[in-house]
Design an enzyme around this catalytic site. Sequence first.
Site, PDB file in Angstrom:
ATOM      1  N   ASP A  18      48.116  79.405  88.855  1.00 35.70           N
ATOM      2  CA  ASP A  18      48.686  80.517  89.618  1.00 35.70           C
ATOM      3  C   ASP A  18      48.412  81.853  88.928  1.00 35.70           C
ATOM      4  OD1 ASP A  18      49.700  78.621  91.385  1.00 35.70           O
ATOM      5  OD2 ASP A  18      51.638  78.523  90.357  1.00 35.70           O
TER       6      ASP A  18
ATOM      7  N   ASP B 178      54.305  72.966  88.615  1.00 37.25           N
ATOM      8  CA  ASP B 178      54.649  74.290  88.111  1.00 37.25           C
ATOM      9  C   ASP B 178      55.605  74.098  86.946  1.00 37.25           C
ATOM     10  OD1 ASP B 178      53.171  75.641  90.076  1.00 37.25           O
ATOM     11  OD2 ASP B 178      54.827  75.546  91.495  1.00 37.25           O
TER      12      ASP B 178
END
Length: 165
Positions: free
Chosen positions: A142, A124
């Site tokens: 995401d 991330d």
Amino acid sequence: MSNRSRSTLLTISFFVLIDWVTKLAVLLYRGNLPNANPILYQYSWGKLFFCICPTFNEGAAFGLFSKYKYFLLLIRIVIILGILAFLFLRKKKTSATTRFSLILLCSGAIGNVGDIFFYNHVIDFISIGYNRWSFPTFNFADIFISLGTLIFVYKLYFPTKQKIK
């Protein structure tokens, strides 16, 4: 392979490529910086901020269930296979909106599962926030999963009316 199947496969590949290339770029830029979670880029608009800071997630969303990493991986793979089966094997025509939402969901899931296979965790790197509050760090996979879910749920709750011929 039908044109619809070919375009579906190309679209999924395109979204997965966006996800993987951005993650690779962040990892290469991060290099061997001494800080465990360096801020690679930061921009503020008043109290709003955006930054690129790589973090590693071994669980599901927000790092949940990180102790069950392999079980989560199995669930993700089953979901990917289910979506792919629906997209490629369903004989009845699916609406373009539903199809696109499933393509987004599948692309995001493949992107994150690929991270687990290649790096043993999900990468991330996008962080946004306001003042002292910040949203959990996320990535393009995401974003694809979230958009796909929103479109799919919207389509379920607000279906288009069939035209009578």
